[in-house]
Design an enzyme around this catalytic site. Sequence first.
Site, PDB file in Angstrom:
ATOM      1  N   THR A 379      67.302 177.052  19.601  1.00  0.00           N
ATOM      2  CA  THR A 379      67.988 176.315  20.674  1.00  0.00           C
ATOM      3  C   THR A 379      67.173 175.100  21.109  1.00  0.00           C
ATOM      4  OG1 THR A 379      68.924 178.407  21.428  1.00  0.00           O
ATOM      5  CG2 THR A 379      69.234 176.505  22.859  1.00  0.00           C
ATOM      6  N   THR A 397      72.102 174.976  19.029  1.00  0.00           N
ATOM      7  CA  THR A 397      71.285 176.118  18.625  1.00  0.00           C
ATOM      8  C   THR A 397      71.652 176.627  17.239  1.00  0.00           C
ATOM      9  OG1 THR A 397      70.561 178.322  19.348  1.00  0.00           O
ATOM     10  CG2 THR A 397      72.887 177.831  19.627  1.00  0.00           C
ATOM     11  N   ASP A 421      74.632 186.738  19.254  1.00  0.00           N
ATOM     12  CA  ASP A 421      75.005 186.469  20.653  1.00  0.00           C
ATOM     13  C   ASP A 421      76.268 187.224  21.062  1.00  0.00           C
ATOM     14  OD1 ASP A 421      72.946 185.049  21.763  1.00  0.00           O
ATOM     15  OD2 ASP A 421      73.727 183.086  21.214  1.00  0.00           O
ATOM     16  N   SER A 450      77.277 182.414  25.287  1.00  0.00           N
ATOM     17  CA  SER A 450      76.018 181.672  25.167  1.00  0.00           C
ATOM     18  C   SER A 450      75.357 181.540  26.532  1.00  0.00           C
ATOM     19  CB  SER A 450      76.317 180.273  24.622  1.00  0.00           C
ATOM     20  OG  SER A 450      75.163 179.463  24.674  1.00  0.00           O
ATOM     21  N   SER A 451      74.044 181.418  26.517  1.00  0.00           N
ATOM     22  CA  SER A 451      73.325 181.115  27.760  1.00  0.00           C
ATOM     23  C   SER A 451      73.165 179.615  27.961  1.00  0.00           C
ATOM     24  CB  SER A 451      71.934 181.767  27.726  1.00  0.00           C
ATOM     25  OG  SER A 451      72.048 183.167  27.738  1.00  0.00           O
ATOM     26  N   GLY A 472      67.155 181.227  25.264  1.00  0.00           N
ATOM     27  CA  GLY A 472      68.013 182.394  25.508  1.00  0.00           C
ATOM     28  C   GLY A 472      68.390 182.448  26.986  1.00  0.00           C
TER      29      GLY A 472
HETATM   30  N1  GLY Z   1      71.819 181.289  20.966  1.00  0.00           N
HETATM   31  C1  GLY Z   1      71.382 181.217  22.303  1.00  0.00           C
HETATM   32  C2  GLY Z   1      72.506 181.011  23.245  1.00  0.00           C
HETATM   33  O1  GLY Z   1      73.490 180.403  22.872  1.00  0.00           O
HETATM   34  O2  GLY Z   1      72.416 181.481  24.352  1.00  0.00           O
END
Ligand code: GLY
Length: 566
Positions: A379, A397, A421, A450-451, A472
Amino acid sequence: MFFATAPSATPAAARRAPAIVVCAALAIVALRAASVCAGTTEAHRAMVVAENALAADAGAEILRRGGNAVDAAAATALAVGVTNPVSCGIGGGGFMLIYLSRTHRFYALDYRERAPLAASATMYVRNGKTDEELARSGPLAVAVPGELAGLDAALKRFGTMKFSTVAAPAIRLAEQGFPATPHLVQDIARTMAQVAADPGLKATYLTPAGAPPRAGDILHEKALGATLRALGDDPAARFYHGAIARTIAGWMKAHGGLVTAGDLAQYHPVWRAPLHRGYRSYEVWTMPPPSSGGVVLEILGMLAGAPVSGLGADSPPYLARLIEVMREGFIDRAQYADPDFIHVPIEVLLSQRHIDEALKRALHRGAPAHLAPAADHGTSNLLVVDKDGNVVALTSTINTIFGAKMMIASLGLVLNDEMDDFAAGPGVPNVFKLAGTVANEIAPGKRPLSSMSPIIVTRHGRPVLAAGASGGPTIITGVLQVAVDVLDFHLGPAAAVEEPRLHQQAAPDVVFVESRMPAATRRALAQMGYRLKEVPALGAVGAITIAPGDLHGAFDPRKGGGASGL
Ligand code: GLY
């Protein structure tokens, strides 16, 4: 491909060479001791902040040539995909939040990866048990990439330059080489066994003797450069259809992956309605689900009732409040998922009534314990402000370091492991220990939650801050803390991103605290009854503060990076 001599620097790179050398040296210290030194800059007209200084320069080069913020964001995204292949790239996907100064309007582009059409909620079940490792590395971990479809859609709608023009700096970096940053070296070393096991990754990122490169060694990505070049001015058509798509589909078939030519042909980015909510005298704009931008807004909403600014960024009363509201935000995050598949009650979650109730609950807590979440080095976030005041906050990411730990060597394409995810199975936590929910279970064509939460903050309708992060779930809390540091504690971006951070995600019931947090603060939080776990670093945040003729930008020293201004 690996060589130990530096190529000739671009003019921009040459001008900033001493700064890069100093920052690279200090970044080594930073990585070891999680110490501080941000890639910072100030400028009068325009700025790019990215997690790699050469990528920030790539964006600035496009701005200097007359490109706008969207052109520069695409150029920076492509360049950072070259220089930080562990984090992002054309094998991944992302979110782009755009502010257009001419109309004062915001746009949210979702080019998140999608589950292949042959994917299913039980695809990782083996002998009655979920094998979540299958979602983290190897061909079954790979979701359909969205990066190029997204960049193409943004350029076609709002850009002023052709794809080949914005891709030129990335192609140059890939073909002529770029110095490995301490961060890249560290991540290659961290995943050595898997890198060595994949022929493409091994040939590209290890020395002929099979060792990780040293910081400053020059890496080449000739195959990736050729792929970017082959995209011409029609990247979506050439990547998702035709020879490149056939190569990807053929590789997948040969290796047991699910992504087919049909998956690629059907991939499409989605323009979504951005979310926004007031915070004190500001309006905070962000991405809607499947992003976690709404969680940032909800947590800010809970903080808005507290007189934070008099407390101090490291003060235990402020941090205790922060921990409690973070927890509630993460509990509600369980309701987030792909809105094309699941109704996410976002109006309810961001309503004042719900936020008031969540704030009350914050004082009566209880959550189960789990193992510590993994540190995320996939990311990447970048920010652009152009001379006309347009702003882009973009996070993309391939998920964890080197994604699926596999490369389609002939294309130089590092494959994502974005399937992790999703909830790999009911209640099964992902690599970040975010508990799996039914809302986020796998379905064909669905986007995983996603974060990633890029934000743009306005005051009286004008942007004053852009921020975003990698890491993350610590993206959510990192963006949040930097926003509060700027908006409430009046720190500049450099101080805000350097400020020690903490993280609470409801489960595990542990407060992750950076070891740089003052010892007295940590003691005070422990005395309040918080179970603290010290970690060297929590995510990596970039920020630009925006005032007429006065831009200040910083990228997080926790991951290196750079800010380039005009
Ligand atoms: N792959 C990390 C996110 O999208 O949160």
